[in-house]
Design a protein around this motif. Structure first.
Motif, short mmCIF file in Angstrom:
data_model
loop_
_atom_site.label_atom_id
_atom_site.label_comp_id
_atom_site.label_asym_id
_atom_site.label_seq_id
_atom_site.Cartn_x
_atom_site.Cartn_y
_atom_site.Cartn_z
N ASN A 24 0.79 -1.23 0.00
CA ASN A 24 0.00 0.00 0.00
C ASN A 24 0.82 1.28 0.00
OD1 ASN A 24 -3.10 -0.57 0.27
ND2 ASN A 24 -2.07 -2.16 1.43
N THR A 25 2.15 1.19 0.16
CA THR A 25 2.99 2.39 -0.01
C THR A 25 3.84 2.29 -1.27
OG1 THR A 25 4.71 1.42 1.39
CG2 THR A 25 3.10 2.87 2.47
N MET A 26 3.67 1.23 -2.02
CA MET A 26 4.42 1.04 -3.26
C MET A 26 3.62 1.66 -4.41
SD MET A 26 5.68 -2.54 -5.04
CE MET A 26 6.62 -3.08 -3.62
N ASN A 27 4.30 2.33 -5.33
CA ASN A 27 3.64 2.89 -6.50
C ASN A 27 3.39 1.81 -7.54
OD1 ASN A 27 3.67 5.63 -5.55
ND2 ASN A 27 5.86 5.71 -6.03
N PHE A 28 2.44 2.08 -8.43
CA PHE A 28 2.22 1.17 -9.54
C PHE A 28 3.51 1.03 -10.35
CE2 PHE A 28 -2.35 2.56 -9.17
CZ PHE A 28 -2.82 1.33 -8.75
N ASN A 29 3.85 -0.21 -10.73
CA ASN A 29 5.00 -0.50 -11.60
C ASN A 29 6.33 -0.01 -11.02
OD1 ASN A 29 2.64 0.55 -13.88
ND2 ASN A 29 3.34 -1.56 -13.90
N GLU A 30 6.41 0.07 -9.71
CA GLU A 30 7.65 0.56 -9.11
C GLU A 30 8.74 -0.50 -9.10
OE1 GLU A 30 9.26 2.78 -5.03
OE2 GLU A 30 7.12 2.35 -5.28
N PHE A 31 8.37 -1.77 -8.86
CA PHE A 31 9.37 -2.83 -8.78
C PHE A 31 8.88 -4.05 -9.55
CE2 PHE A 31 10.07 -0.52 -4.73
CZ PHE A 31 11.39 -0.13 -4.93
N ALA A 32 9.84 -4.76 -10.12
CA ALA A 32 9.57 -6.05 -10.75
C ALA A 32 10.71 -6.99 -10.40
CB ALA A 32 9.41 -5.91 -12.25
N SER A 33 10.44 -8.30 -10.42
CA SER A 33 11.44 -9.29 -10.05
C SER A 33 11.29 -10.54 -10.91
CB SER A 33 11.32 -9.69 -8.57
OG SER A 33 11.40 -8.57 -7.72
N ASP A 34 12.40 -11.26 -11.11
CA ASP A 34 12.27 -12.59 -11.72
C ASP A 34 12.45 -13.70 -10.69
OD1 ASP A 34 15.03 -12.62 -11.37
OD2 ASP A 34 15.47 -12.31 -13.48
N GLN A 35 12.78 -13.31 -9.45
CA GLN A 35 12.68 -14.24 -8.32
C GLN A 35 12.36 -13.42 -7.07
OE1 GLN A 35 16.24 -16.47 -7.78
NE2 GLN A 35 17.58 -14.68 -7.59
N PHE A 36 11.45 -13.95 -6.25
CA PHE A 36 10.97 -13.16 -5.12
C PHE A 36 10.35 -14.06 -4.07
CE2 PHE A 36 7.27 -13.95 -7.64
CZ PHE A 36 6.23 -14.06 -6.73
N ILE A 37 10.20 -13.51 -2.87
CA ILE A 37 9.41 -14.11 -1.80
C ILE A 37 8.82 -12.98 -0.98
CG2 ILE A 37 11.44 -14.35 -0.30
CD1 ILE A 37 10.04 -16.83 0.92
N SER A 38 7.53 -13.06 -0.69
CA SER A 38 6.86 -11.99 0.04
C SER A 38 5.96 -12.59 1.12
CB SER A 38 6.02 -11.12 -0.89
OG SER A 38 4.90 -11.84 -1.39
N LEU A 39 5.75 -11.80 2.16
CA LEU A 39 4.85 -12.17 3.25
C LEU A 39 3.97 -10.97 3.57
CD1 LEU A 39 3.91 -14.12 5.54
CD2 LEU A 39 5.66 -13.06 6.98
N ARG A 40 2.67 -11.17 3.48
CA ARG A 40 1.71 -10.13 3.86
C ARG A 40 0.95 -10.65 5.10
NH1 ARG A 40 0.91 -10.12 -1.70
NH2 ARG A 40 -1.18 -11.02 -1.55
N TYR A 41 1.09 -9.92 6.18
CA TYR A 41 0.53 -10.35 7.47
C TYR A 41 -0.45 -9.30 7.97
CZ TYR A 41 0.31 -11.80 12.37
OH TYR A 41 -0.12 -12.19 13.61
N ARG A 42 -1.62 -9.75 8.38
CA ARG A 42 -2.66 -8.86 8.91
C ARG A 42 -3.16 -9.42 10.24
NH1 ARG A 42 -4.21 -10.43 3.97
NH2 ARG A 42 -6.23 -11.26 4.58
N HIS A 43 -3.34 -8.54 11.20
CA HIS A 43 -3.85 -8.97 12.50
C HIS A 43 -5.03 -8.10 12.90
CE1 HIS A 43 -3.80 -11.03 16.33
NE2 HIS A 43 -4.00 -9.87 16.91
N PHE A 44 -6.07 -8.74 13.39
CA PHE A 44 -7.29 -8.08 13.83
C PHE A 44 -7.41 -8.31 15.34
CE2 PHE A 44 -7.57 -9.52 9.52
CZ PHE A 44 -8.14 -8.47 8.83
N PHE A 45 -7.30 -7.24 16.10
CA PHE A 45 -7.29 -7.38 17.56
C PHE A 45 -8.68 -7.61 18.14
CE2 PHE A 45 -3.26 -5.25 16.81
CZ PHE A 45 -2.42 -5.93 17.68
#
Length: 825
Positions: A702-723
């Motif tokens: 949500n702070t990354m611009n459109f088309n800002e980064f691209a990769s041919d190898q990657f790993i990502s983790l998106r974590y959300r917590h609801f208290f």
């Protein structure tokens, strides 16, 4: 002398026999009409009393006449009625709920005596948990009723409502004078067989007969899958019970002392069993915990019955009451099966001038069979409908109902049949379905989706479109869908058309052929955002970023080999025609090219161990996982034949899981990893999805611009917590507003090989600079952290994101505020 003595003895016995008074009746909730089980019925003058049964019924036999009878139950106003001096009479009670507060019990010394009872019950949970059985089957009867209540005068005075005033007025004659006016809109009955297997844990329900009537219900095949007992299962031997996607802690959970206080109220006889009667209530009134009464058998500390309510003070939206009543019976192996369960969910008015909703669920188990486990292949579908599930006469239902319908329920059935035929009711119900699903049923076809009817952006200008699809009435083997759109600025037609053949509905097997021509954006392709329609619509409105014409032909096959394991394979031919300055260097020649074609061979595996899947007419719909993660593995091979111009391989791995953190709330995480093998134009790389809009989405950084980064190898983790109110409940103002804290953490590692960097020139053939893509440092992660508040005015959410790395990138957005609207409980 013997005869006179015998005569006097016979006379006195006769007098005592004929002097008995039989009083029977039913105790119900004055607002809902539902039975109130376990209520105390007492004749003070005769000193005789009993508890009502699960249907709210009672029967007192008095040896001496008394002038009144009294009914009381915790949470209701005690009521007393006069009785007549008659041998037999029927007296019904309608109790009104009361706002009550439990008085604190003070123990001068020693431990609360209720604690040892709960401790023993918790210690023996595994002995009585039905999940400890290797396998079992039950025959169930389920009925569901949904009513509109809180019919305020303002609501009744609306023009649309006045058109059904005659129906509303007749409802008064169907309810008791002491009850509330309601408008029934849905009623269903289901007879089914439920199957359970342990190791692996699998469940299945076969709906044998179903009768569904309701406003806006046109075809019962889909509805009948969710009106059975499988979705009405409440097991208090689990630590947490999921109700309306919220997790509530059981009164006999492992951490019982953290969440609950208990009072030992009485020692009572329930049927033939001597039981402890305990009052339970949350230690913190905002916790998602129950308040009410449980009965625990003295003999073995097993649950006998429960009557529990989620208090109004719990951090929930719109819900005025959730009430669960349950009777449990032991199997021949020991573990308990609920014999009868009644659930009531009362949803309040969203605004004072609207109406509320009242949903009632009732399940009764007719018989229990302890059997050998069925093979895992038997459990492929969570719910299965018998071919003749909808063919049953009234005589059949009268003979096969475990519990006969009451006069009130028969009146409800008649009322629903009347209402759904009224034109204004049909108009609004169809309109709501159209808005929610995007499609409007018209005979054997559905018009839509409405999101394709119109749009506006800088490439197409004003865009108009029209689409339709066939439905289940057309065929349960074939499904066709398509739309046609036109941009008045670019003067181009766009289209999508597909045909699908359903080869096997049990082991979901389909083959589909599709063709499309549409405007896409690099990193925002429609194929990857099909499940996020709001974000997709927002991103395609206004200014399009790196747009291109995408032309595709695809053949796809899929089959579910066993429960939760879905295999897909196919071939896709695509053409990329850019509408912005784009070039890549052709491999081998080094020539500049701006368009390309690909031919991909695709295969994927998806496994969700406890994912709930329903067949929604001609579509396969997921209700998400219960506990275990969902895994996906995808592979694509780009080949240089059938017009393919690029040779490459792509491998992607994805995990999603929802994790219950108990007192601390609920977490969700998504792990995504992938690699592209080969030298390719950068639109084929993983173009990481940024969010340049003001709207929050879980699909993007949500702070990354459109088309800002691209990769041919990657790993990502998106974590959300609801208290779920864990933090803010401790602040008095926040507790009153029912605001809830949320937290986010998104991290990404990625890199691009030298050959793919070289493949993307930064200057066009004329030497003019052109945009390509940004690259991540393989040793430095992209990291953003977020926090926010949801449930603002019950609908809105605000998130604040801080970008922690790559702050020196051009146009880097170090801080972002995102808003969203949601309907949550």
């Amino acid at each position: 002398m013997k005869r006179p003595v015998f005569f006097l003895l016979f006379f006195f016995i006769s007098i005592s026999t004929f002097a008995q008074y039989r009083i029977k009746g039913k105790v119900t909730d004055a607002e809902t009409g539902d039975p109130i089980p376990f209520a105390a019925v007492y004749a003070p003058g005769a000193r005789v009393g009993m508890n009502t049964d699960f249907e709210g019924g009672y029967e007192l036999n008095l040896k001496t006449w008394t002038d009144s009878i009294r009914v009381s139950y915790l949470g209701y106003v005690t009521q007393t009625k006069a009785i007549q001096e008659l041998p037999e009479q029927t007296i019904n009670f309608q109790l009104r709920p009361s706002d009550f507060e439990l008085e604190a019990f003070v123990f001068e010394a020693g431990e609360n005596p209720a604690f040892e009872i709960i401790r023993q019950a918790v210690a023996r949970r595994k002995d009585f948990d039905k999940r400890s059985l290797e396998a079992y089957e039950t025959k169930n009867y389920t009925k569901i009723e949904i009513d509109i209540d809180h019919l305020s005068e303002e609501f009744r005075q609306r023009k649309t409502v006045q058109k059904v005033t005659s129906v509303l007025d007749s409802i008064r004659q169907l309810t008791n004078d002491e009850g509330e006016k309601i408008l029934p809109v849905f009623f269903s009955e289901t007879l089914s067989h439920f199957y359970f297997r342990n190791n692996p844990l699998l469940k299945k329900e076969i709906v044998e007969k179903s009768k569904v009537t309701g406003v806006g219900i046109t075809d019962g095949s889909t509805t009948s899958q969710i009106t059975g007992s499988a979705f009405q299962e409440y097991n208090f031997y689990k630590n947490w019970l999921t109700i309306l996607e919220k997790d509530f802690v059981s009164p006999i959970a492992d951490g019982w002392k953290t969440f609950y206080d208990y009072d030992l109220m009485d020692s009572v006889l329930v049927g033939q069993d001597s039981c402890y009667q305990l009052q339970v209530y949350p230690r913190r009134e905002q916790d998602l915990a129950f308040s009410g009464t449980i009965w625990i058998k003295k003999e073995d500390y097993s649950l006998k019955q429960v009557d529990l309510t989620i208090p109004k003070t719990a951090n929930l939206n719109f819900i005025e009451r959730i009430k669960i009543q349950q009777e449990l019976e032991p199997t021949i192996m020991g573990p308990l099966i609920p014999a009868k369960t009644r659930v009531q969910i009362k949803i309040g008015q969203v605004t004072p001038n609207t109406a509320g909703l009242l949903a009632k669920f009732y399940t009764a188990t007719d018989s229990v069979f302890i059997t050998d486990p069925k093979p895992t292949s038997f459990f492929n579908n969570s719910v299965e409908l018998k071919p003749d599930f909808g063919d049953a006469t009234e005589e059949f239902w009268a003979e096969n109902r475990i519990d006969q319908l009451s006069s009130e329920e028969l009146a409800v059935l008649q009322m629903v049949d009347t209402l759904k035929k009224i034109p204004v009711i049909r108009f609004y119900s169809e309109g709501l379905k159209f808005f929610a699903t995007g499609f409007l049923p018209v005979g054997k076809i559905d018009l839509g989706p409405w999101t394709e009817f119109g749009n506006y952006n800088n490439v197409e200008g004003l865009r108009g479109g029209f689409g339709l699809r066939t439905n289940y009435k057309f065929s349960n083997k074939w499904a066709f869908q398509g739309y046609l759109a036109y941009g008045f600025k670019d003067q181009r037609f766009k289209y999508s058309v597909s045909g699908k053949n359903i080869l096997d509905r049990k082991r979901w097997t389909t083959i589909e052929l599709s063709s499309s021509k549409e405007i896409d954006q690099v990193g925002l392709e429609m194929e990857s955002l099909e499940g996020n329609s709001v974000f997709l619509a927002a991103s395609r409105f206004g200014t399009l970023r790196r747009p291109f014409i995408s032309t595709n032909q695809q053949l796809k096959f899929q089959r579910e080999f066993f429960k939760g394991f879905l295999f897909q394979a196919g071939i896709k031919l695509s053409q990329f025609d850019p509408l912005y300055d784009f070039y890549y260097l052709e491999k081998g020649t080094g020539d500049y090219k701006s368009d390309f074609q690909t031919t991909e061979l695709r295969a994927s595996l998806r496994y969700g161990r406890d994912e709930i899947i329903l067949i929604n007419d001609n579509e396969r719909a997921s209700f998400g996982p219960s506990k275990w993660p969902i895994f996906e593995l995808k592979f694509a091979r780009g080949i240089q034949w059938l017009n393919g111009e690029v040779d490459y391989r792509k491998l992607d791995f994805y995990i999603y899981q929802r994790v219950n953190m108990g007192l601390f709330g609920v977490s969700r995480y998504e792990l995504d990893a992938g690699k592209v093998f080969g030298e390719v134009p950068y639109p084929i790389l993983k173009n990481h999805l940024g969010n340049g809009t003001a709207f929050y989405t879980t699909a993007a950084f949500n702070t990354m611009n459109f088309n800002e980064f691209a990769s041919d190898q990657f790993i990502s983790l998106r974590y959300r917590h609801f208290f779920e109110g864990f933090l803010l409940n401790r602040i008095p103002l926040m507790r009153k507003l029912k605001w809830r804290a949320v937290a986010n953490a998104n991290i990404l590692f990625g890199s691009v090989s030298d050959k793919n960097i070289t493949n993307a020139p930064t200057f066009d053939p004329q030497g003019n600079p052109i945009e390509t893509f940004g690259r991540l440092d393989p040793t430095k992660p992209y990291l953003e952290l977020g926090y926010g508040i949801e449930n603002i005015f019950k609908f809105f959410r605000v998130d604040f994101f801080h970008r922690m790395t790559y702050l020196d990138s051009p146009d880097a957005n170090g801080f972002a505020v995102k808003v969203s609207a949601q309907i949550i409980l």
